[in-house]
Design an enzyme around this catalytic site. Sequence first.
Site, PDB file in Angstrom:
ATOM      1  N   ASP A  58       1.660  10.996 -10.305  1.00 11.89           N
ATOM      2  CA  ASP A  58       0.720   9.968 -10.742  1.00 11.89           C
ATOM      3  C   ASP A  58      -0.680  10.553 -10.580  1.00 11.89           C
ATOM      4  O   ASP A  58      -1.253  10.521  -9.486  1.00 11.89           O
ATOM      5  CB  ASP A  58       0.884   8.700  -9.905  1.00 11.89           C
ATOM      6  CG  ASP A  58       0.060   7.539 -10.460  1.00 11.89           C
ATOM      7  OD1 ASP A  58      -0.689   7.754 -11.430  1.00 11.89           O
ATOM      8  OD2 ASP A  58       0.166   6.428  -9.926  1.00 11.89           O
TER       9      ASP A  58
ATOM     10  N   GLU B 122       4.450  10.780  -6.336  1.00  8.66           N
ATOM     11  CA  GLU B 122       4.717   9.373  -6.033  1.00  8.66           C
ATOM     12  C   GLU B 122       6.212   9.110  -6.056  1.00  8.66           C
ATOM     13  O   GLU B 122       6.938   9.648  -6.884  1.00  8.66           O
ATOM     14  CB  GLU B 122       4.000   8.462  -7.030  1.00  8.66           C
ATOM     15  CG  GLU B 122       4.201   6.978  -6.766  1.00  8.66           C
ATOM     16  CD  GLU B 122       3.182   6.100  -7.496  1.00  8.66           C
ATOM     17  OE1 GLU B 122       3.411   4.877  -7.564  1.00  8.66           O
ATOM     18  OE2 GLU B 122       2.169   6.632  -7.992  1.00  8.66           O
TER      19      GLU B 122
ATOM     20  N   ASN C  47       6.137  -4.557  -4.990  1.00  9.14           N
ATOM     21  CA  ASN C  47       6.468  -5.344  -6.179  1.00  9.14           C
ATOM     22  C   ASN C  47       7.481  -6.415  -5.800  1.00  9.14           C
ATOM     23  O   ASN C  47       8.488  -6.128  -5.153  1.00  9.14           O
ATOM     24  CB  ASN C  47       7.057  -4.448  -7.268  1.00  9.14           C
ATOM     25  CG  ASN C  47       6.073  -3.382  -7.719  1.00  9.14           C
ATOM     26  OD1 ASN C  47       5.108  -3.682  -8.399  1.00  9.14           O
ATOM     27  ND2 ASN C  47       6.313  -2.138  -7.325  1.00  9.14           N
TER      28      ASN C  47
ATOM     29  N   HIS D 218       1.984   0.586  -3.114  1.00 10.08           N
ATOM     30  CA  HIS D 218       2.116  -0.708  -3.791  1.00 10.08           C
ATOM     31  C   HIS D 218       3.462  -1.362  -3.490  1.00 10.08           C
ATOM     32  O   HIS D 218       4.455  -0.688  -3.226  1.00 10.08           O
ATOM     33  CB  HIS D 218       1.959  -0.527  -5.305  1.00 10.08           C
ATOM     34  CG  HIS D 218       0.626   0.010  -5.702  1.00 10.08           C
ATOM     35  ND1 HIS D 218       0.331   0.380  -7.004  1.00 10.08           N
ATOM     36  CD2 HIS D 218      -0.505   0.236  -4.987  1.00 10.08           C
ATOM     37  CE1 HIS D 218      -0.921   0.817  -7.066  1.00 10.08           C
ATOM     38  NE2 HIS D 218      -1.437   0.746  -5.846  1.00 10.08           N
TER      39      HIS D 218
END
Length: 502
Positions: free
Chosen positions: A95, A100, A158, A156
Site C-alpha cells: 500500500d 500491508e 472493519n 484499520h
Amino acid sequence: MSVRRVMGTEVEYGISVQGQPLANPMVASSQVVNAYASATVKARRARWDFEEESPLRDARGFDMSRQVADPSQLTDEDLGLANVILTNGARLYVDHAHPEYATPEVTSPLDIVLWDKAGEQVMLDAQRRAGLLPGGAPIAMYKNNTDNKGASYGAHENYLMRRSTPFADIVRHLTPFFVSRQVVCGAGRVGIGQDGRGHGFQVSQRADFFEVEVGLETTLKRPIINTRDEPHADPEKYRRLHVIIGDANLSEISTYLKVGTTSLVLAMIEDKFIATDFSVDGPVSALRAVSHDPSLKQTFTLGDGRTLTAVQLQLEYLDLAKKYVEDRLGSDADAQTVDVLARWESVLDRLEEDPMLCAAELDWVAKLKLLEQYRDRDGLAWDDAKLALIDLQYSDIRPEKGLYNKLVASGRIDRLLGDAAVERAMHDPPTDTRAYFRGRCLEKYAEHVAAASWDSVIFDLPGRESLQRVPTIDPLRGSKAHVGELLDRCDTAEQLFTALTR
C-alpha cells in the site's frame, strides 16, 4: 446483541532497510511481499480483483470526484505493486510505501486476534526471505503507526453493520467512544505532535494525526469517523464501517478489547439502545489531550455539561453495554461477550486506580513501564534519543530484537493464544465466513484461480474462452458448513464450478 459480527483488520507495517537509510520503501515493500509469494504461493499467483471496489463512495450519500481525490484514496486502481491472496483468506500487498496485511473476514474478537497475529508471523517470514535475496540487505519491519518524522500509517478495523442504521447515529454515538477508547487500546508513543518534536510520552500513536470529526480521507485531514461506503457485501443489507482511528497493537488483549468493545457499542447503536448524549465538546482536541496525559487525569466536557475523564466515559459505555447484554441475552450471552465485558471492566477499574496495574495487558502501559525503567536507571529525560529508539524497538516484529516479544518471552505480557494456533492461522482460513471458500480454492485449485477479492473468486477454466466469476457477496456463506463437503469431493476447479452453477 453480542461481540460477534463480521469484521477484519488491515495493518500497514513500518519498514527500513538496514544500513540504507535512503532505500526506496516501495521497492523494499515489494521485495518483502514478492519474497513471501514466491516461496509460499502455489502454481500461478492470483491477482487481486479491483472491479467491485468503490473507495470514493461516501456514506453521507455522494461520490467524491476522482479529480479531487488524493491519489492515496484510489485504492481501486491496480498500480502493479505486489499483491497476493493467501490460503488463509488474507491479503498481503503493498500500500504505497508500506507492506500491508489484511486479515480474512472473521466473526469474533478472538479470531481477529488470531489472524492478526498470524499476519505478524507472515510479515516476519516475508522479511526474512527478502533479506536472503541475492544482493539483498537485511530488512526490519515494525508494527507501529509513525516514523516520528511527520508521517503516519494505518491500522484499520472493519465492521459489517446493518444498512438500516442511520449513519448520523453512528457518528453521534461512536465519536465519544473513539475519543476515549485509546486508554484501552493505545500503543503508546514517545514524542508529542505529528513530527514527535514535543517532549513526553502519550497514550496513542495516531491521536496527533486526526484533524476533523467526519470525512472520507484516510491520509489527509484524517477523520475520527471515516465515511467510506464500500461494503464488500450486499449494499442493500449492509454497510462496512471503516475505522481508521486505532493503533497497531502487539498486545493480544489490547486488540481483543479494541474490537470486542467496539462491536458491542455498534450493536447498541444498531438496536437504538443508547439514549444518553455522550457528545464531546471539540472531539479532535479532546482526542489529543487525552493521549497527551498518560496519568489519565485529563478531562473534557460533554454536551450535557458534565466533565469526565476518558476512563470515566468508557465506564459509562461499559455500564450501558452490561445492561444491554443482560436485557437482550441474559444468561444466554456467549462466552466471548461475557469475557469482553469482564476484561473491559477489570481494565478500566485498574486504569482509574493506577494505569501501571495494566502493564501485563495493554500496549501503552507496558511500553511506558519499560521506558520509565530505563529513565530511572540511566537518568534519561524525555528528549533523550535513546527513548525514541526503545519506542521503535518495542514494535520490531523480530523475536530476537523486538522488546514486546522479549516481554512476552519473559512472562511479563499476558497472552490469549498459543503459538501453534497462530502458525496454523498463517495458512488456514477461518471456517465460518466466505474466507473459507476463498482460501480453500487458492490452496486446492491455485493453477485455475485467476483473481479474487473479498466478494468473488474468478476462475480460468480449461476449454472456456472467458473467465468465470463466482460471487461471494454474503460474508457468512462460503463457510465450511456450506461448502466444505463440496470442496472436499471436487478434485478440479472445473468440477467445483460445474457443481456451483448446476
